[in-house]
Write a protein that holds these residues in place. Structure first.
Motif, PDB file in Angstrom:
ATOM      1  N   GLU A  19     -47.427  31.644   5.411  1.00  0.00           N
ATOM      2  CA  GLU A  19     -48.516  32.092   4.540  1.00  0.00           C
ATOM      3  C   GLU A  19     -48.691  31.279   3.259  1.00  0.00           C
ATOM      4  OE1 GLU A  19     -51.921  34.011   3.601  1.00  0.00           O
ATOM      5  OE2 GLU A  19     -50.867  34.024   5.496  1.00  0.00           O
ATOM      6  N   GLN A  23     -52.181  29.286   2.585  1.00  0.00           N
ATOM      7  CA  GLN A  23     -53.001  29.565   1.403  1.00  0.00           C
ATOM      8  C   GLN A  23     -53.306  28.269   0.661  1.00  0.00           C
ATOM      9  OE1 GLN A  23     -50.952  32.379  -1.079  1.00  0.00           O
ATOM     10  NE2 GLN A  23     -51.238  34.069   0.340  1.00  0.00           N
ATOM     11  N   HIS A  56     -55.943  36.866  -1.788  1.00  0.00           N
ATOM     12  CA  HIS A  56     -54.485  36.883  -1.770  1.00  0.00           C
ATOM     13  C   HIS A  56     -53.874  37.840  -2.784  1.00  0.00           C
ATOM     14  CE1 HIS A  56     -55.025  33.516   0.879  1.00  0.00           C
ATOM     15  NE2 HIS A  56     -55.570  32.785  -0.068  1.00  0.00           N
TER      16      HIS A  56
END
Length: 146
Positions: A19, A23, A56
């Motif tokens: 992740e 991102q 996020h």
């Protein structure tokens, strides 16, 4: 600094990115789109930060820090075609559709939509494996949020 991430992205058979790396790679793609017209406008920078906060659940400071890293990664990343194809192989489809929506949001941040940007977004959607219909729906959602 980003050599390992770029190596993993451009490997012959890239694996799914964890992740934080996903991102960062997707934020770098937003930066690349914002810079594509030669004018990295404050409205685009602000839009990228707001997208990062929303997507996020970041604080404004964390979003600015992620964007700053993305700006560095974007400068070191390979050409757009290779970079985008690498992201396609490393990021699940549903995330890529959300990225197209975010890219449309960045493109529309300055209030001007031109043929060059439309063409770039069509290319990026194709390279990310997102069909025209899903890209158009993503654009409409982004326009609705302006």
């Amino acid at each position: 600094m980003f050599a390992d991430l770029l190596r993993r992205l451009t490997a012959d058979e890239p694996e799914r990115l964890p992740e934080p790396d996903a991102q960062l790679a997707l934020a770098a793609l937003m930066v690349r789109v914002a810079r594509s017209d030669g004018d990295y406008a404050p409205a685009e920078v602000d839009r990228i930060d707001r997208i990062l906060i929303a997507r996020h659940s970041l604080t404004p400071d964390a979003a600015r820090a992620l964007r700053a890293q993305a700006e560095e990664l974007e400068a070191e990343a390979p050409d757009t075609v290779r970079f985008t194809r690498a992201i396609k192989d490393a990021v699940p489809l549903e995330d890529r559709i959300a990225v197209i929506e975010a890219l449309w949001s960045v493109v529309l941040a300055d209030g001007i939509r031109d043929d060059e940007e439309d063409g770039l977004l069509r290319l990026l959607a194709n390279l990310l494996g997102v069909n025209d219909r899903d890209s158009n729906l993503a654009r409409q959602r982004a326009e609705g949020r302006r």
